[in-house]
Write a protein that holds these residues in place. Structure first.
Motif: not given
Length: 442
Positions: A82, A86, A137, A391
């Motif tokens: 992620y 992101e 993400a 993030c």
């Protein structure tokens, strides 16, 4: 007594002020009805696929002989994928449009989530959790960015609160559903209940991924369900709101903006508590004395129901008073108190009360937080900034289950992990007051 008049934001005609306000209120209500329930449904699907591993754990660990540390690492490694993807994901969404990119996100994570039925080793578990993070993400920050295309700052807290109600809804619906699947389908077609859980709970995301392509619009201009007057009002308000925001002119200026790092630090503490709740809630209830996965699932619905009540009330209060900091910090402190009290309890009833307090506080904090950065950033900076904050903060999703899992193994108790979470949330609440009130209270 003279009536008060104002120029229409659409035609320039002089109208009674109440008529203009009524038209604006009806327009935003129309936008809310069109977008928020559908986006909530999509996020509900996302959240189910992200955290159903907490229920799968009740059977998967014994079936596959995984330790608490292996589970904690696997639950948390999702957030490394992620973290890495992101910001690029949100920048791409801003450039190619929300409709196609959000659909891509949902379809890929649905396929990966269903693939957990093939997990047999810690390595396979880690790889799929990482890929699930890569696939997802950008979804939550993408939707947050998408809402800035429609709602100005003074209307966004309520919209975000309603959207983030998908998290407690996912817990409220997903808990009993997950418990029922694992209880009823254990051994069906020679497949473990936790495998059925991953397979069946991936289906809603698959369906919704295709639905996004048919239902969502990229922005105000593409919305055929709005008339010209409504489009003009929305565009004017969003443009006026953007005048107060920062648009960075270089990557160096963007990275050097201390406000972004402050925001990320605050949200890091919120996320630490959020995933401390979602990943360990079923385990806490089981340790309180509930053995059957069906009843574990039923009891997990109660804290999330409390959060569903709290979220819109706090969001409406924040918009009405145009105050952001206290509406974030106070729920964080309430959550910290709930987590800190849990280690002192042993009964199911008392544990549920404290979990309900923690859930209401931390999930309200998740929604209220986003009123801060979205009030400061505009344009491409909003796309990158929202994603960057989310993030960095979601690395807490890696550290939270990993640290709590390690502490559980090391001490043999959950006390240290819960105290750790409580202290982190309290620190985050203190950081909120470093944000200047004049920058966000509008």
């Amino acid at each position: 007594m003279k009536a008060k008049y104002t120029a229409s934001p659409i035609t320039g005609d002089v109208l009674p002020r109440n008529d203009t306000q009524t038209f604006e209120a009806k327009t935003y209500a129309k936008v809310g009805r069109r977008l928020i329930p559908f986006l909530m449904l999509c996020y509900l699907g996302a959240y189910l696929d992200r955290v159903n591993v907490g229920f799968a754990k009740l059977q998967m660990l014994s079936d596959l002989r995984f330790s608490e540390t292996v589970y904690g690492m696997g639950a948390g490694i999702f957030f490394l994928g992620y973290f890495l993807f992101e910001v690029p994901s949100n920048v791409i969404l801003h450039r190619v449009g929300a409709r196609r990119w959000l659909a891509r996100i949902m379809l890929t994570w649905a396929v990966i989530s269903a693939s957990f039925v093939f997990v047999k080793s810690p390595t396979a578990f880690y790889v799929l959790r990482f890929l699930l993070g890569v696939a997802e993400a950008g979804f939550a920050p993408g939707v947050i960015l998408y809402l800035t295309y429609w709602f100005p700052s003074e209307r966004r807290a309520k919209a975000l609160s309603l959207f983030f109600m998908a998290i407690p809804l996912a817990g409220m619906i997903g808990g009993p559903l997950s418990g029922w699947i694992m209880h009823s389908l254990q051994g069906a077609m020679s497949m473990a209940g936790w495998k059925w859980l991953f397979l069946l709970e991936a289906l809603p995301s698959l369906v919704l991924g295709f639905a996004i392509l048919l239902y969502l619009d990229d922005g105000i201009k593409q919305a055929k369900w709005l008339n010209d007057a409504e489009k003009a009002l929305l565009a004017r308000n969003v443009a006026a709101d953007a005048e107060h925001k920062t648009a960075h002119v270089s990557i160096r200026a963007f990275i050097g903006d201390r406000r972004l790092w402050l925001m990320a630090s605050i949200y890091f503490c919120v996320v630490l508590g959020q995933y401390g709740l979602t990943f360990w809630l079923p385990t806490i209830i089981r340790k309180a004395g509930v053995a059957d996965p069906l009843w574990v699932g039923a009891f997990t619905a109660i804290p999330y129901l409390c959060a569903i009540i709290a979220l819109p009330l706090i969001g409406m209060s924040a918009d009405r008073r145009r105050e952001r900091r206290f509406h974030l910090a106070i729920p964080m402190l309430v959550a910290a108190a709930g987590f800190a009290t849990l280690p002192m309890l042993g009964s199911v009833g008392a544990s549920i009360v404290c979990l309900s307090i923690a859930a209401a506080g931390i999930l309200a904090s998740s929604s209220q937080f986003w009123s801060l950065p979205t009030a400061l950033l505009g344009g491409m900076s909003a796309a990158a900034g929202i994603a960057a904050v989310n993030c960095f903060a979601n690395l807490a999703g890696f550290f939270s289950p990993a640290i709590v899992g390690w502490l559980n193994d090391f001490t043999g108790k959950s006390t240290a992990g819960l105290i750790f979470i409580s202290v982190a949330i309290t620190l985050g609440a203190a950081l909120v007051f470093l944000v200047p009130a004049r920058s966000v209270n509008r």
